[in-house]
Design a protein around this motif. Structure first.
Motif, PDB file in Angstrom:
ATOM      1  N   TRP C  53      -9.268 -24.006  47.119  1.00 43.88           N
ATOM      2  CA  TRP C  53      -9.539 -25.422  46.850  1.00 43.88           C
ATOM      3  C   TRP C  53     -10.543 -25.941  47.869  1.00 43.88           C
ATOM      4  O   TRP C  53     -11.525 -26.580  47.546  1.00 43.88           O
ATOM      5  N   ASP C  54     -10.273 -25.657  49.137  1.00 48.33           N
ATOM      6  CA  ASP C  54     -11.243 -25.863  50.217  1.00 48.33           C
ATOM      7  C   ASP C  54     -11.041 -24.695  51.179  1.00 48.33           C
ATOM      8  O   ASP C  54     -10.424 -23.707  50.810  1.00 48.33           O
ATOM      9  N   ASP C  55     -11.533 -24.789  52.411  1.00 46.29           N
ATOM     10  CA  ASP C  55     -11.400 -23.617  53.297  1.00 46.29           C
ATOM     11  C   ASP C  55     -10.173 -23.673  54.186  1.00 46.29           C
ATOM     12  O   ASP C  55     -10.060 -22.887  55.125  1.00 46.29           O
ATOM     13  N   SER C  56      -9.219 -24.564  53.886  1.00 46.27           N
ATOM     14  CA  SER C  56      -8.060 -24.692  54.778  1.00 46.27           C
ATOM     15  C   SER C  56      -7.207 -23.423  54.788  1.00 46.27           C
ATOM     16  O   SER C  56      -6.851 -22.925  55.860  1.00 46.27           O
ATOM     17  N   VAL C  57      -6.894 -22.878  53.614  1.00 39.76           N
ATOM     18  CA  VAL C  57      -6.035 -21.696  53.590  1.00 39.76           C
ATOM     19  C   VAL C  57      -6.742 -20.505  54.235  1.00 39.76           C
ATOM     20  O   VAL C  57      -6.133 -19.723  54.961  1.00 39.76           O
ATOM     21  N   GLN C  58      -8.044 -20.385  54.004  1.00 37.44           N
ATOM     22  CA  GLN C  58      -8.789 -19.289  54.616  1.00 37.44           C
ATOM     23  C   GLN C  58      -8.699 -19.348  56.146  1.00 37.44           C
ATOM     24  O   GLN C  58      -8.493 -18.337  56.814  1.00 37.44           O
ATOM     25  N   THR C  59      -8.858 -20.552  56.679  1.00 36.95           N
ATOM     26  CA  THR C  59      -8.760 -20.720  58.134  1.00 36.95           C
ATOM     27  C   THR C  59      -7.335 -20.440  58.602  1.00 36.95           C
ATOM     28  O   THR C  59      -7.127 -19.801  59.642  1.00 36.95           O
ATOM     29  N   ASP C  60      -6.364 -20.881  57.822  1.00 36.81           N
ATOM     30  CA  ASP C  60      -4.961 -20.615  58.156  1.00 36.81           C
ATOM     31  C   ASP C  60      -4.686 -19.103  58.181  1.00 36.81           C
ATOM     32  O   ASP C  60      -3.912 -18.633  59.028  1.00 36.81           O
ATOM     33  N   VAL C  61      -5.283 -18.344  57.265  1.00 31.79           N
ATOM     34  CA  VAL C  61      -5.091 -16.887  57.255  1.00 31.79           C
ATOM     35  C   VAL C  61      -5.585 -16.276  58.569  1.00 31.79           C
ATOM     36  O   VAL C  61      -4.897 -15.461  59.195  1.00 31.79           O
ATOM     37  N   VAL C  62      -6.765 -16.691  58.999  1.00 29.83           N
ATOM     38  CA  VAL C  62      -7.320 -16.165  60.250  1.00 29.83           C
ATOM     39  C   VAL C  62      -6.405 -16.513  61.429  1.00 29.83           C
ATOM     40  O   VAL C  62      -6.093 -15.664  62.270  1.00 29.83           O
ATOM     41  N   HIS C  63      -5.939 -17.772  61.464  1.00 28.72           N
ATOM     42  CA  HIS C  63      -5.077 -18.205  62.571  1.00 28.72           C
ATOM     43  C   HIS C  63      -3.734 -17.471  62.562  1.00 28.72           C
ATOM     44  O   HIS C  63      -3.218 -17.077  63.605  1.00 28.72           O
ATOM     45  N   LEU C  64      -3.145 -17.322  61.370  1.00 23.18           N
ATOM     46  CA  LEU C  64      -1.864 -16.621  61.267  1.00 23.18           C
ATOM     47  C   LEU C  64      -1.990 -15.193  61.790  1.00 23.18           C
ATOM     48  O   LEU C  64      -1.157 -14.738  62.588  1.00 23.18           O
ATOM     49  N   LEU C  65      -3.027 -14.495  61.344  1.00 16.24           N
ATOM     50  CA  LEU C  65      -3.164 -13.089  61.741  1.00 16.24           C
ATOM     51  C   LEU C  65      -3.471 -12.966  63.237  1.00 16.24           C
ATOM     52  O   LEU C  65      -3.014 -12.027  63.886  1.00 16.24           O
ATOM     53  N   ARG C  66      -4.198 -13.931  63.803  1.00 15.34           N
ATOM     54  CA  ARG C  66      -4.431 -13.916  65.257  1.00 15.34           C
ATOM     55  C   ARG C  66      -3.128 -14.090  66.015  1.00 15.34           C
ATOM     56  O   ARG C  66      -2.933 -13.513  67.085  1.00 15.34           O
ATOM     57  N   LYS C  67      -2.235 -14.916  65.462  1.00 16.95           N
ATOM     58  CA  LYS C  67      -0.960 -15.163  66.141  1.00 16.95           C
ATOM     59  C   LYS C  67      -0.054 -13.932  66.037  1.00 16.95           C
ATOM     60  O   LYS C  67       0.549 -13.502  67.023  1.00 16.95           O
ATOM     61  N   LEU C  68       0.004 -13.337  64.853  1.00 17.17           N
ATOM     62  CA  LEU C  68       0.901 -12.179  64.653  1.00 17.17           C
ATOM     63  C   LEU C  68       0.360 -10.935  65.346  1.00 17.17           C
ATOM     64  O   LEU C  68       1.136 -10.090  65.812  1.00 17.17           O
TER      65      LEU C  68
END
Lengths: 137, 137, 137
Positions: C53-68
């Motif tokens: 829809w916008d790039d929010s989920v894409q950015t969230d994916v990057v942040h999630l994987l950096r955290k895990l």
């Protein structure tokens, strides 16, 4: 052969065993050797192959994903509050492809096919089942 | 073409490079262009595509999954103590589907196919290899 | 039909929507019913189906994987400093297989196909698109 299955879900996060429904599609396809692809249409649901002795592993899956991907801390939550559901769906993935041998899925004793709902309840989740034969008929 | 591979595993958690065995099945299938599906029968094992320069990444995979999914804290552990193995297997997934181009798998230089054992050792893990041709023969 | 897509990436970690390019390959294949497999050649990249829809989920994916999967704490980092990229790629996986119905991918409204770059920028990532027909033509 391609067939659409509809599955109703009853809570925000839960797993639903759809093995019997998939097996029926494989049986009716008449395919002896090949592959069956199970695909859920929806960016907040997923397909997982998992044990179904009782519901302990299914509950553990929900708890694990809640711990790894907490609710309410994502950019996407500013839009519709389901950022965690999208992330869970993306990580687990919307599809699995399973071999068909002698007309049946090559699942092991403890492998069952589950629809993972991460943003329910929903009146219907759409699952596309595609059965491909090794030998064209 | 469909073939069953048997792989012996030697410890509770470890990765085993099965690329050469899969490549041999693809070669013997005679398929020029198509797909190969690699599927492990077992709810506590998985298939992962990963680098194999040395065993560092394989060890890192085991350590990462131990950190994300610790042992002994799951509902399913009350049954047979392997809840973590089921969760790891479900998250990584039991299969990968790889393109076949000019008779060979389209793996990149650093992509190898691994069996992930999460609840070993086991005398044999069963891996179903299905090679499908784009052009029916 | 098989086709190689080349995608340029511009930062170390980012998602790129390749749905339109894959849809064009499916359209040009002439396949009416079947499956399309999308596979990235590279052990530090992956394919994920996710909302756009916008790039929010894409950015969230990057942040999630950096955290895990934090950077710089892996055995493999002693070789080329990208242990985290390999682990992210292995967990998400290099491929997805999507049904083709009436000549089009059976994606839902919010499902798009993304190349996940975890060790860029790269001049080109190679993505193999394989379209298989249920009925051999």
């Amino acid at each position: 052969m391609q067939k659409l299955l509809l599955v109703k879900t009853f809570s925000r996060e839960s797993l639903y065993d759809i093995t019997r429904e998939i097996a029926a599609v494989v049986a009716s396809s008449g395919v002896h050797s090949g592959l069956v692809n199970i695909y859920v249409r929806g960016a907040t649901a997923a397909i997982m192959i998992q044990e179904n002795w009782d519901d302990s592993v299914q509950t553990d899956v929900v708890h694990l994903l809640r711990k790894l991907i907490p609710k309410g801390v994502w950019l996407h939550d500013q839009q519709d509050g389901n950022g965690d559901a999208h992330l869970k769906a993306g990580l687990v993935g919307p599809q699995e492809t399973v071999p068909v041998i002698q007309g049946k899925m090559a699942l092991s004793t403890w492998q069952n096919i589950f629809l993972c709902e991460f943003d329910g309840p929903r009146d219907q989740r759409e699952i596309v089942v595609t059965v491909m034969s090794l030998i064209s008929t």
